[in-house]
Motif scaffolding. Structure first.
Motif, short mmCIF file in Angstrom:
data_model
loop_
_atom_site.label_atom_id
_atom_site.label_comp_id
_atom_site.label_asym_id
_atom_site.label_seq_id
_atom_site.Cartn_x
_atom_site.Cartn_y
_atom_site.Cartn_z
N VAL A 117 -8.89 10.80 1.71
CA VAL A 117 -7.73 9.97 1.41
C VAL A 117 -8.18 8.59 0.94
CG1 VAL A 117 -5.68 8.83 2.35
CG2 VAL A 117 -6.20 11.19 2.99
N ARG A 118 -9.15 8.01 1.63
CA ARG A 118 -9.64 6.68 1.26
C ARG A 118 -10.29 6.68 -0.12
NH1 ARG A 118 -11.92 5.70 7.34
NH2 ARG A 118 -10.08 4.58 8.17
N GLU A 119 -10.99 7.78 -0.43
CA GLU A 119 -11.63 7.86 -1.74
C GLU A 119 -10.60 8.02 -2.86
OE1 GLU A 119 -14.24 11.16 -1.36
OE2 GLU A 119 -15.80 10.05 -0.27
N ARG A 120 -9.61 8.86 -2.61
CA ARG A 120 -8.62 9.14 -3.66
C ARG A 120 -7.58 8.04 -3.80
NH1 ARG A 120 -7.39 15.48 -2.00
NH2 ARG A 120 -9.53 16.23 -2.21
N ARG A 121 -7.21 7.42 -2.69
CA ARG A 121 -6.18 6.38 -2.71
C ARG A 121 -6.63 5.19 -1.88
NH1 ARG A 121 -0.90 7.60 -3.85
NH2 ARG A 121 -0.67 5.34 -3.55
N PRO A 122 -7.55 4.40 -2.41
CA PRO A 122 -8.03 3.23 -1.65
C PRO A 122 -6.95 2.19 -1.38
CG PRO A 122 -8.87 3.23 -3.91
CD PRO A 122 -8.24 4.55 -3.70
N ASP A 123 -5.81 2.32 -2.06
CA ASP A 123 -4.71 1.38 -1.85
C ASP A 123 -3.89 1.69 -0.59
OD1 ASP A 123 -4.03 3.72 -3.45
OD2 ASP A 123 -1.98 2.93 -3.44
N LEU A 124 -4.07 2.88 -0.04
CA LEU A 124 -3.30 3.27 1.13
C LEU A 124 -3.99 2.84 2.42
CD1 LEU A 124 -2.20 6.92 0.20
CD2 LEU A 124 -0.76 4.87 0.22
N LEU A 125 -3.18 2.45 3.41
CA LEU A 125 -3.70 2.15 4.74
C LEU A 125 -3.75 3.46 5.52
CD1 LEU A 125 -1.69 -1.10 5.64
CD2 LEU A 125 -4.07 -0.92 4.90
N VAL A 126 -4.96 3.84 5.97
CA VAL A 126 -5.12 5.11 6.67
C VAL A 126 -6.13 4.95 7.79
CG1 VAL A 126 -6.87 5.90 5.01
CG2 VAL A 126 -5.62 7.58 6.41
N GLU A 127 -5.87 5.62 8.91
CA GLU A 127 -6.78 5.59 10.05
C GLU A 127 -6.91 7.01 10.58
OE1 GLU A 127 -9.46 4.03 11.66
OE2 GLU A 127 -8.12 2.30 11.61
N GLY A 128 -8.16 7.39 10.93
CA GLY A 128 -8.35 8.71 11.49
C GLY A 128 -9.83 9.00 11.72
N PRO A 129 -10.10 9.89 12.64
CA PRO A 129 -9.16 10.54 13.55
C PRO A 129 -8.60 9.56 14.58
CG PRO A 129 -11.40 11.16 14.10
CD PRO A 129 -11.49 10.35 12.85
N ILE A 130 -7.35 9.80 14.98
CA ILE A 130 -6.70 8.91 15.93
C ILE A 130 -5.70 9.71 16.76
CG2 ILE A 130 -4.91 8.27 14.24
CD1 ILE A 130 -4.85 5.47 15.52
N GLN A 131 -5.62 9.38 18.05
CA GLN A 131 -4.66 10.05 18.93
C GLN A 131 -3.26 9.46 18.74
OE1 GLN A 131 -7.65 9.10 21.97
NE2 GLN A 131 -6.96 10.98 23.03
N TYR A 132 -2.27 10.25 19.11
CA TYR A 132 -0.88 9.84 18.86
C TYR A 132 -0.56 8.51 19.54
CZ TYR A 132 4.15 10.30 18.02
OH TYR A 132 5.43 10.08 17.60
N ASP A 133 -0.98 8.36 20.82
CA ASP A 133 -0.63 7.12 21.53
C ASP A 133 -1.26 5.90 20.87
OD1 ASP A 133 -3.18 7.83 22.30
OD2 ASP A 133 -2.88 7.40 24.44
N ALA A 134 -2.48 6.04 20.40
CA ALA A 134 -3.15 4.92 19.72
C ALA A 134 -2.51 4.64 18.37
CB ALA A 134 -4.63 5.23 19.55
N ALA A 135 -1.89 5.65 17.78
CA ALA A 135 -1.27 5.46 16.46
C ALA A 135 0.03 4.68 16.55
CB ALA A 135 -1.02 6.82 15.81
N VAL A 136 0.81 4.85 17.65
CA VAL A 136 2.15 4.27 17.68
C VAL A 136 2.34 3.20 18.73
CG1 VAL A 136 3.15 6.40 16.76
CG2 VAL A 136 3.03 6.07 19.25
N GLU A 137 1.44 3.06 19.69
CA GLU A 137 1.62 2.10 20.78
C GLU A 137 0.61 0.96 20.64
OE1 GLU A 137 2.61 -0.23 23.50
OE2 GLU A 137 3.89 1.56 23.17
N PRO A 138 1.07 -0.27 20.35
CA PRO A 138 0.15 -1.39 20.13
C PRO A 138 -0.80 -1.66 21.30
CG PRO A 138 2.35 -1.97 19.39
CD PRO A 138 2.47 -0.65 20.10
N SER A 139 -0.34 -1.52 22.54
CA SER A 139 -1.20 -1.83 23.68
C SER A 139 -2.36 -0.84 23.76
CB SER A 139 -0.39 -1.81 24.97
OG SER A 139 0.18 -0.53 25.20
#
Length: 719
Positions: free
Chosen positions: A611-633
């Motif tokens: 994803v980063r190679e094809r679309r460097p303009d997109l913000l992407v993170e991974g691998p990541i667990q669901y809680d880390a993806a949606v909960e700031p703390s």
């Protein structure tokens, strides 16, 4: 500061509930916390507030909605004076205003109120509350000149009393006078003036309301039959050949219960669709025999057969002045009212004049509003293969009333019309080739078996599938299937999109799309970067209490590889952006960052890299667990400094098992509204419904499909 809107009138009978409902719709598009305040209330249930509470899921305590009863107000005014009465009502208003971002104030109703100078009372109360005023003038049974004069007089009355008038509305104006009244008013007032014509479907009572008014016993009929509109009353006394021509569309037949010939004749006419009646009221407490009742039930199942003890004359006297009412029990009438309001009111202009600052959050209701607004802004044509299915027909009525899109319903015309008549659905269905009148949204019926398009589609399908040995003769049979016929309509540009699946399987819905429409060109890594697609995938819009998340893929691909997962992420980001959700992509796994290893984690890690190679303009993170993806703390601990962690909006699941179970868990456990699945990657939009889809789910999916057909311009929340 809370912005308040005071909807008021100058007399009874103006039908301002339509305006109050319309204004509530506009307010809830802008903010997620709207309060309601009715300063004075009659004893008994408040039908409009019950409707608002039900439709807009209001959580406001009922005790704070009402100021005081009319009797209490009259006593207080007599004892302490108008100033004291106003002071107490203003105090109650401010208690509501302190808790909500906007407040809809419902003025007095001029019905045995014992309030002298009621117009002046409403004007002063609005001023004391700091509320903008939206006066409604009754236009029923008046000429265009008289309506225009009433509007000007009402405007002068409220402005001379110091009111902040934001617009004027003339309601219930006779159809032939409405346009003339609008021209007569023109730009003569500094504020906009909107003219709403009389809508017979709003003033028509339902069969259920007739039952309640008469205290009738239901001998036959179902819930859908009781919801039908009664547009006319026909009294039966003549012989059958004379009686049948008197029947009209949507009429309620009133006849003595011993006239089996008229009972059977009416129901037989309904069954034949010529015309579809609302039901039958049997008078004199006479009941048909068992044989007649059995025949009646077979002829028109669901059609109400009511019994009353009185004769035809007293029954007529009770019904003659009966009018339909907007209540929580008549959701169809609410849709009709909103359609009327949105058709004749410049909602963008009025919203701007309401001056309500948009909320920073996007609630499920706001998201649905945005879909409707965007789809209506550039109306498209959607084909619905399941044309005689109950939920589809009910959704079609909403779609047309709200002017969301034009429709083609597939099916045998007689079966579609009869199904609509049995449901009491108000659809003006055009036959194939019939030219519509006016500029509003329309629906036509096309029968794939008899349509002139069948030969053309068979030739096209045979050509597309010749490599699979498909001949014209075989194709001729295949394209008669509604799913294939609808897909070919989209492929040939005869419709802009298709929605199906209320009774068909997912495979039956999307297989024709795979064969005929196919994926967007450019399914390589370069193509994916430029909008192509290697596979078809799906997303759900998960509408939580204060935000909308995008989940993909939860419906199509069982176990995508890294390349496919990257494609799904890129497509999902594009879909999110199109519908006003800023894409921040979380590639989900059971570990975060570099904390885990194994084939499943490595797949997600590789997909993130692609994803980063094809679309460097997109913000992407991974691998990541669901809680880390949606909960700031959690994100602050596991991935500090990430631009995605803790604030992800697009969540990509590693496989169908995980995605499908997660969306259903969130939907059921968190009370989220799940809109979808929305298919992505096809060259033209086709979307699948859950077989358990509700009417509103179908409306939302059709609106999404219409927006997809409009192109790449994004939907901006709050716009």
């Amino acid at each position: 500061m809370t912005r308040s809107v005071y909807v008021t009138s100058i007399s009874r009978g103006d039908g301002r509930q339509v305006v109050e409902l319309g204004v509530m719709e506009l307010l809830t598009r802008q903010v997620d916390r709207v309060g309601v305040f009715r300063p004075l209330v009659h004893d008994g249930p408040d039908r409009l507030y019950d409707l608002l509470r039900s439709r807009y899921r209001l959580t406001q305590p009922a005790g704070s909605v009402f100021g005081m009863s009319y009797d209490e107000a009259a006593a207080l005014q007599a004892e302490r004076g108008t100033d004291e009465l106003l002071s107490r009502l203003v105090d109650r208003f401010h208690e509501v205003a302190a808790e909500y971002e906007a407040v809809l104030v419902l003025g007095t109703d001029y019905a045995d109120t014992q309030i002298p100078s009621e117009l002046a009372f409403n004007a002063r109360l609005a001023n004391e509350c700091g509320a903008a005023v939206l006066p409604v003038v009754a236009g029923n049974d008046q000429s265009a000149e008289s309506v225009a004069a009433e509007v000007r007089n009402a405007h002068h009355a409220f402005t001379s009393l110091g009111c902040d008038v934001i617009a004027m509305i003339a309601n219930r104006v006779r159809g032939e006078e409405a346009q003339e009244a609008a021209r007569a008013l023109g730009s003569h007032l500094p504020e906009p003036v909107y003219v709403l014509p009389e809508e017979p479907a709003l003033s028509a009572p339902t069969v259920g309301q007739v039952k309640d008014t008469l205290g009738a016993e239901v001998l036959l009929g179902d819930h859908a039959g009781l919801a039908r509109d009664v547009r006319d009353f026909v009294f039966g006394g003549a012989h059958l050949p004379t009686f049948l021509p008197a029947l009209t569309e949507g009429c309620m037949v009133i006849t003595p219960g011993d006239r089996a010939d008229l009972i059977v004749g009416s129901l037989a006419a309904h069954s034949a669709g010529s015309p579809a009646i609302a039901g039958v009221v049997l008078t004199l407490d006479e009941r048909p025999g068992e044989e007649t009742m059995a025949l009646a039930e077979r002829l028109a199942p669901g059609t109400p057969l009511l019994s009353v003890p009185g004769g035809s004359f007293p029954t007529a006297a009770e019904l003659i002045a009966l009018e339909g009412k907007l209540t929580a029990a008549t959701p169809r009438k609410a849709e009709i009212a909103l359609g009327l309001f949105e058709t004749h009111v410049d909602t963008a202009q009025l919203t701007a004049r309401l001056a309500v600052a948009s909320s920073g959050r996007v609630t499920p209701m706001m998201f649905e509003h945005q879909l409707v607004e965007r789809s209506r802004s550039a109306r498209r044509h959607i084909v619905l293969p399941e044309g005689s299915e109950e939920r589809v027909l009910r959704a079609a009525e909403v779609l047309l009333r709200r002017n969301i899109c034009d429709l083609t319903l597939l099916g045998e015309p007689g079966a579609v019309r009869k199904a609509a008549a049995d449901l009491g659905v108000g659809l003006a269905l055009l036959d194939d080739g019939e030219v519509p009148e006016g500029t509003g949204a329309t629906a036509r019926i096309v029968d794939p078996h008899t349509s002139p398009l069948r030969d053309r589609f068979a030739e096209l399908y045979a050509k597309l599938r010749s490599h699979k040995g498909v001949t014209f003769e075989l194709a001729y049979d295949v394209v008669a299937d509604v799913s294939y016929f609808g897909t070919l309509m989209v492929q040939e540009g005869l419709a802009d999109g298709m929605v199906s699946g209320a009774v068909h399987s997912t495979a039956a819905t999307i297989r024709p799309a795979f064969e005929v429409i196919k994926t967007k060109p450019g399914g390589t890594s370069q193509g994916a970067a430029s909008g192509g697609a290697s596979i078809v995938s799906s997303v759900f819009f998960m509408c939580l209490a204060d935000k909308v998340l995008v989940y993909g893929d939860c419906a199509v691909n069982p176990d995508p590889n890294a390349e496919q997962l990257a494609d799904i992420a890129i497509q999902s980001a594009a879909t999110a952006a199109r519908f006003g959700v800023e894409p921040r992509i979380a590639m989900l796994s059971y570990s975060t960052g570099t904390s885990g290893s194994g084939a499943d984690v490595d797949k997600v890690r590789e997909a993130t890299k692609l994803v980063r190679e094809r679309r460097p303009d997109l913000l992407v993170e991974g691998p990541i667990q669901y809680d880390a993806a949606v909960e700031p703390s959690v994100a602050a601990t596991k991935l500090p400094g990430s631009k995605v962690a803790g604030q992800a909006t697009v969540l990509i699941f590693p496989d169908l098992n995980t995605g499908n179970n997660t969306y259903k868990a969130v939907q059921r456990s968190a009370g989220a509204v799940a809109v979808g699945p929305v298919l992505q990657g096809l060259r033209k939009p086709v979307n699948d419904l859950s077989r358990g889809a509700l009417v509103q789910d179908i409306v939302n999916t059709v609106a999404i499909t219409a927006v997809q057909a409009q192109g790449e311009t994004p939907v901006h929340p709050g716009a």
